[in-house]
Scaffold this active site. Structure first.
Site, PDB file in Angstrom:
ATOM      1  N   THR A  56      -3.263   7.270   9.633  1.00 47.84           N
ATOM      2  CA  THR A  56      -4.153   7.307   8.468  1.00 47.84           C
ATOM      3  C   THR A  56      -4.313   5.940   7.818  1.00 47.84           C
ATOM      4  O   THR A  56      -4.922   5.816   6.765  1.00 47.84           O
ATOM      5  CB  THR A  56      -3.640   8.320   7.419  1.00 47.84           C
ATOM      6  OG1 THR A  56      -2.361   7.894   6.935  1.00 47.84           O
ATOM      7  CG2 THR A  56      -3.536   9.711   8.019  1.00 47.84           C
ATOM      8  N   THR A  57      -3.748   4.913   8.439  1.00 44.71           N
ATOM      9  CA  THR A  57      -3.946   3.529   8.011  1.00 44.71           C
ATOM     10  C   THR A  57      -4.383   2.716   9.228  1.00 44.71           C
ATOM     11  O   THR A  57      -4.171   3.144  10.374  1.00 44.71           O
ATOM     12  CB  THR A  57      -2.657   2.919   7.438  1.00 44.71           C
ATOM     13  OG1 THR A  57      -1.621   2.992   8.427  1.00 44.71           O
ATOM     14  CG2 THR A  57      -2.220   3.642   6.188  1.00 44.71           C
TER      15      THR A  57
ATOM     16  N   HIS B  79       7.385   7.357   4.869  1.00 39.43           N
ATOM     17  CA  HIS B  79       6.691   6.760   3.731  1.00 39.43           C
ATOM     18  C   HIS B  79       5.906   7.834   3.001  1.00 39.43           C
ATOM     19  O   HIS B  79       5.735   8.950   3.506  1.00 39.43           O
ATOM     20  CB  HIS B  79       5.776   5.616   4.182  1.00 39.43           C
ATOM     21  CG  HIS B  79       4.719   6.050   5.144  1.00 39.43           C
ATOM     22  ND1 HIS B  79       4.880   6.018   6.514  1.00 39.43           N
ATOM     23  CD2 HIS B  79       3.471   6.547   4.942  1.00 39.43           C
ATOM     24  CE1 HIS B  79       3.793   6.466   7.095  1.00 39.43           C
ATOM     25  NE2 HIS B  79       2.915   6.802   6.167  1.00 39.43           N
TER      26      HIS B  79
ATOM     27  N   HIS C 194       0.820  -1.211   0.000  1.00 40.86           N
ATOM     28  CA  HIS C 194       0.000   0.000   0.000  1.00 40.86           C
ATOM     29  C   HIS C 194       0.853   1.260   0.000  1.00 40.86           C
ATOM     30  O   HIS C 194       0.332   2.358  -0.192  1.00 40.86           O
ATOM     31  CB  HIS C 194      -0.966   0.002   1.195  1.00 40.86           C
ATOM     32  CG  HIS C 194      -0.286  -0.064   2.537  1.00 40.86           C
ATOM     33  ND1 HIS C 194       0.083  -1.251   3.119  1.00 40.86           N
ATOM     34  CD2 HIS C 194       0.085   0.907   3.400  1.00 40.86           C
ATOM     35  CE1 HIS C 194       0.654  -1.009   4.292  1.00 40.86           C
ATOM     36  NE2 HIS C 194       0.671   0.285   4.479  1.00 40.86           N
TER      37      HIS C 194
ATOM     38  N   HIS D 141       5.325  11.317   5.056  1.00 38.37           N
ATOM     39  CA  HIS D 141       5.135  11.210   6.498  1.00 38.37           C
ATOM     40  C   HIS D 141       6.422  10.736   7.160  1.00 38.37           C
ATOM     41  O   HIS D 141       6.945   9.665   6.810  1.00 38.37           O
ATOM     42  CB  HIS D 141       4.002  10.233   6.827  1.00 38.37           C
ATOM     43  CG  HIS D 141       2.649  10.721   6.460  1.00 38.37           C
ATOM     44  ND1 HIS D 141       1.530   9.914   6.419  1.00 38.37           N
ATOM     45  CD2 HIS D 141       2.224  11.971   6.127  1.00 38.37           C
ATOM     46  CE1 HIS D 141       0.480  10.636   6.069  1.00 38.37           C
ATOM     47  NE2 HIS D 141       0.878  11.877   5.879  1.00 38.37           N
TER      48      HIS D 141
ATOM     49  N   HIS E 265       2.483   9.121   0.449  1.00 39.99           N
ATOM     50  CA  HIS E 265       1.098   8.948  -0.004  1.00 39.99           C
ATOM     51  C   HIS E 265       0.874   9.836  -1.226  1.00 39.99           C
ATOM     52  O   HIS E 265       1.295  10.994  -1.249  1.00 39.99           O
ATOM     53  CB  HIS E 265       0.111   9.368   1.094  1.00 39.99           C
ATOM     54  CG  HIS E 265       0.132   8.489   2.299  1.00 39.99           C
ATOM     55  ND1 HIS E 265      -0.688   7.400   2.453  1.00 39.99           N
ATOM     56  CD2 HIS E 265       0.892   8.547   3.423  1.00 39.99           C
ATOM     57  CE1 HIS E 265      -0.439   6.823   3.618  1.00 39.99           C
ATOM     58  NE2 HIS E 265       0.521   7.497   4.231  1.00 39.99           N
TER      59      HIS E 265
END
Length: 273
Positions: free
Chosen positions: A214-215, A126, A100, A145, A128
């Site tokens: 957020t995950t 990571h 993801h 992030h 997004h």
């Protein structure tokens, strides 16, 4: 009776130790891509995250979730938060394709962010795409992030927004390694020394609020710092990061969450407010 009381006390201590030991782990992001995705039409999509596992219930029941739309007309302008206290040092690192997203995990504990006297160690970073947070309704092309954590499990995340323009230096240095792990979920690659200080960003002007991961498991009480200055990234770099997302959405951005009654501050340290 005394023996029964002792047994109850011992059992209670065991339960407490189990709960305490599990708290930091419960606050971590989930690494297994097969457990969830970003496809709005899927039963594993964002609208259903809270139904997939009991421990992910905050994804649907939390009132202080992230990301959010930050409205300048509603933020509280302050200067007392000060300049971000950051001490980043070179570290060996491992690049991971989590399906993801792509994550860069730091091996050493030498880099940290300090907030109110507490040191949060930089554990990983990571990306997004598109951005998860928006500013005045505007969504950006990419969001980085930087995830920091204390030994007790408290988490603080710095979010950096990007728009398409010239290539980003830090991503340029990772190009070869990103290509090497881009084709398969779960791929890992030791990449040697990385220098987090090459991720440059302003430290005086930023938004601050309390939100969540957020995950999944969408853990709450995360201290968010969103840098106001938008950086640049190339279209090719974003496409290289996106190949890690193996669902139909071609995105790994969680939908915006309600702000509710939360306080969102805009720090303008060094300026009169």
């Amino acid at each position: 009776m005394a023996k029964l009381a002792s047994i109850v006390l011992i059992f209670s201590l065991i339960i407490a130790l189990v709960l305490l030991s599990s708290c930091p782990a419960m606050s971590q992001e989930v690494d297994d891509e097969s457990e969830f995705n970003y496809d709005e039409e899927s039963d594993k999509g964002p609208q259903n995250w809270g139904n997939i596992k009991p421990e992910w219930f905050m994804c649907k029941n939390g009132t202080k979730q992230s990301p959010i739309d930050i409205l300048n007309q509603k933020v509280q302008i302050v200067s007392n938060l000060g300049t971000l206290q950051i001490n980043y040092k070179p570290s060996n690192a491992t690049l991971k394709n989590r399906g993801h997203d792509i994550m860069l995990e730091l091996i050493s504990n030498s880099s940290y962010l300090q907030i109110n006297g507490t040191q949060y160690i930089l554990r990983q970073l990571h990306w997004h795409s598109p951005s998860e947070h928006t500013i005045n309704g505007k969504r950006f092309d990419l969001e980085l992030h930087l995830v920091h954590q204390t030994p007790s499990g408290k988490i603080a995340v710095i979010g950096i927004l990007y728009k398409i323009a010239i290539p980003d230096l830090f991503l340029s240095l990772l190009k070869k390694d990103l290509k090497a792990i881009s084709e398969s979920s779960g791929a890992e690659r030791e990449i040697g020394i990385v220098v987090p200080n090459l991720i440059t960003f302003g430290r005086r002007q930023y938004y601050r609020y309390i939100g969540s991961l957020t995950t999944p498991p969408c853990s709450p009480n995360i201290t968010w710092t969103i840098i106001t200055k938008v950086k640049s990234v190339s279209k090719e770099q974003i496409e290289l990061l996106r190949v890690a997302v193996h669902d139909e959405s071609n995105s790994n951005a969680r939908p915006l969450q309600p702000v509710n009654e939360r306080l969102v501050q805009l720090n303008k340290y060094g300026l009169r407010v």
